[in-house]
Structure formats: structure tokens, C-alpha cells
Motif scaffolding. Structure first.
Motif, PDB file in Angstrom:
ATOM      1  N   LEU A 202       5.111   3.665   7.759  1.00 13.85           N
ATOM      2  CA  LEU A 202       5.585   2.276   7.864  1.00 13.85           C
ATOM      3  C   LEU A 202       5.722   1.834   9.319  1.00 13.85           C
ATOM      4  N   GLY A 203       5.816   2.791  10.238  1.00 17.27           N
ATOM      5  CA  GLY A 203       5.987   2.489  11.653  1.00 17.27           C
ATOM      6  C   GLY A 203       4.710   2.132  12.383  1.00 17.27           C
ATOM      7  N   ILE A 204       3.573   2.233  11.712  1.00 20.07           N
ATOM      8  CA  ILE A 204       2.309   1.871  12.376  1.00 20.07           C
ATOM      9  C   ILE A 204       1.582   0.717  11.681  1.00 20.07           C
ATOM     10  N   TYR A 205       2.067   0.300  10.541  1.00 12.85           N
ATOM     11  CA  TYR A 205       1.497  -0.831   9.812  1.00 12.85           C
ATOM     12  C   TYR A 205       2.020  -2.113  10.464  1.00 12.85           C
TER      13      TYR A 205
ATOM     14  N   ASN B 234       2.642   9.505  -1.849  1.00 11.54           N
ATOM     15  CA  ASN B 234       1.483   9.829  -1.022  1.00 11.54           C
ATOM     16  C   ASN B 234       1.654   9.569   0.474  1.00 11.54           C
ATOM     17  N   ASN B 235       2.732   8.918   0.880  1.00 11.07           N
ATOM     18  CA  ASN B 235       2.906   8.558   2.292  1.00 11.07           C
ATOM     19  C   ASN B 235       4.135   9.235   2.887  1.00 11.07           C
ATOM     20  N   ALA B 236       4.170   9.226   4.199  1.00 13.81           N
ATOM     21  CA  ALA B 236       5.383   9.571   4.941  1.00 13.81           C
ATOM     22  C   ALA B 236       6.083   8.255   5.269  1.00 13.81           C
TER      23      ALA B 236
ATOM     24  N   TRP C 187       0.811  -1.213   0.000  1.00 16.83           N
ATOM     25  CA  TRP C 187       0.000   0.000   0.000  1.00 16.83           C
ATOM     26  C   TRP C 187       0.852   1.273   0.000  1.00 16.83           C
ATOM     27  N   PHE C 188       2.140   1.139   0.346  1.00 16.53           N
ATOM     28  CA  PHE C 188       2.998   2.316   0.510  1.00 16.53           C
ATOM     29  C   PHE C 188       3.286   2.985  -0.825  1.00 16.53           C
ATOM     30  N   SER C 189       3.172   4.303  -0.850  1.00 13.71           N
ATOM     31  CA  SER C 189       3.480   5.093  -2.038  1.00 13.71           C
ATOM     32  C   SER C 189       4.497   6.172  -1.669  1.00 13.71           C
TER      33      SER C 189
ATOM     34  N   ALA D 117       7.445  11.152   2.182  1.00  7.25           N
ATOM     35  CA  ALA D 117       8.485  10.129   2.059  1.00  7.25           C
ATOM     36  C   ALA D 117       9.678  10.608   1.226  1.00  7.25           C
ATOM     37  N   ILE D 118       9.421  11.253   0.099  1.00  3.31           N
ATOM     38  CA  ILE D 118      10.530  11.686  -0.764  1.00  3.31           C
ATOM     39  C   ILE D 118      11.353  12.784  -0.098  1.00  3.31           C
ATOM     40  N   PRO D 119      10.728  13.855   0.419  1.00  5.73           N
ATOM     41  CA  PRO D 119      11.577  14.841   1.111  1.00  5.73           C
ATOM     42  C   PRO D 119      12.270  14.263   2.349  1.00  5.73           C
ATOM     43  N   GLU D 120      11.617  13.344   3.050  1.00  4.13           N
ATOM     44  CA  GLU D 120      12.269  12.708   4.202  1.00  4.13           C
ATOM     45  C   GLU D 120      13.489  11.902   3.759  1.00  4.13           C
ATOM     46  N   LEU D 121      13.346  11.164   2.666  1.00  5.14           N
ATOM     47  CA  LEU D 121      14.464  10.381   2.155  1.00  5.14           C
ATOM     48  C   LEU D 121      15.614  11.299   1.738  1.00  5.14           C
TER      49      LEU D 121
END
Length: 191
Positions: free
Chosen positions: A42-45, A36-38, A31-33, A166-170
Motif C-alpha cells: 500500500l506504500g507504493i501505490y 496475496n499482498n504485504a 487490487w489489495f488482497s 498482510a495477515i501475519p503483519e496485521l
């Protein structure tokens, strides 16, 4: 002397471990994009929380050992203050994993602090690098890491079709880890 070599290696190992855990988590979350995701989603799935959060906690602890030794090795006020800031940054990284996204504001606080603390630490390292005559590529990596780490948050990502973090965090985390890993490898092989 052996201990110094070990802690320089930690500057390479902690990002490799962190990104490995992130990539494994992404691979387990259909489901991760990236758009569209931070990453913290992933830390709550349930299928990925243990590896994602555990990876951040362990990586932060390895980063902590590395940065404490930067303080121990500091030869001037700039590198000492930078080491303190990087120690705080490492603690924030572990706390992002310890307090996942479902903890609300406490998670957000530590995530924001992680991204805000390392750029001034990198800037503080530059006078130290100049004084100790470190190679220009190390100085440039830290300068670029600091500038990218700060500027990444001002890009209008939504206008580019990127709604998640997710992209800016990466990119922001790479701005942190690439200079540290490069400097660590340089110091490891220099000694």
C-alpha cells in the motif's frame, strides 16, 4: 501530571491512527488482497502511498513520544531497557513509512526490526509489572503479545492459502499494540 496523562493517551492513539490509515488505504486499493499482498504494498501505490506511509510515520512519532516517556518513568533496569527497545521499535515503525517498499532492503530491514524488537521489550516489562503489582491481565497481555509477536512468523501461512504478508503483519502489529493500548488505558484511569 497532565503531561503524564497525555502520554498514556498516546499509547492508545498511535495504534488507532495507524490502523485507521491502513484501513483507509485498503479501501482505496481495489487490487489489495489480504491473502496475496504485504501491507507495505500500500506504500507504493500512488492512490494510497501518502496515507499509508504518512500514517506509519506519524504513528511511529506518537509511539516514540510514548516510549520515551516510559524511559523517563522507569523505576528499574527492566522497564528502562524495555523503554529503550520500544523507543527503537517506534523509530523503526516511522522508518518503514519513510522508506517504502520500493526502497528495497532498507525498508525490509526496518520492517523486520519493528516486528523483532517489541517481543523482548514486552518480556522485560514483566518483572517490572510483577514488582509494581500490576494486574494479572496486563502481565498476561504482554506475555501473550510477546509470544504471538515471535511465533506468528513460524506459522506455515502458504499451506493455509495465504501467500502474502498482510495477515501475519496485521496479527504481529496487533500483538504489539493491544498490550500497549490496554496498559495505557489502565494507567490513564488508575492515576
Amino acid at each position: 501530571m497532565v503531561f503524564k496523562h497525555i502520554y498514556w493517551i498516546l499509547g492508545v492513539i498511535f495504534p488507532i491512527f495507524a490502523y485507521s490509515c491502513i484501513l483507509v488505504s485498503v479501501s482505496l486499493a481495489p487490487w489489495f488482497s489480504w491473502y496475496n499482498n504485504a501491507l507495505s504494498d500500500l506504500g507504493i501505490y500512488p492512490d494510497t502511498a501518502w496515507i499509508f506511509n504518512g500514517g506509519l510515520i506519524i504513528s511511529g512519532l506518537l509511539y516514540l513520544i510514548f516510549s520515551i516517556n516510559l524511559i523517563r518513568d522507569s523505576k528499574d533496569a527492566h522497564s528502562f531497557l524495555a523503554g529503550i527497545l520500544l523507543t527503537l521499535d517506534a523509530i523503526c515503525l516511522s522508518l518503514v513509512g519513510l522508506f517504502p517498499e520500493n526502497f528495497g532492503h532498507i525498508h525490509t530491514l526496518f520492517a523486520i526490526l519493528y516486528f523483532l524488537i517489541f517481543p523482548p521489550a514486552f518480556i522485560l516489562m514483566i518483572p517490572h509489572f510483577l514488582a509494581t503489582r500490576e494486574p494479572l491481565f496486563i502481565i498476561m497481555l504482554f506475555l501473550l503479545g510477546a509470544l504471538l509477536g515471535l511465533s506468528i512468523w513460524f506459522i506455515p501461512w502458504r499451506e493455509l492459502g495465504i501467500r502474502g504478508l498482510a495477515i501475519p503483519e496485521l496479527i504481529g502489529s496487533l500483538a504489539n499494540s493491544i498490550p500497549i493500548a490496554a496498559y495505557s488505558l489502565y494507567k490513564f484511569f488508575k492515576k
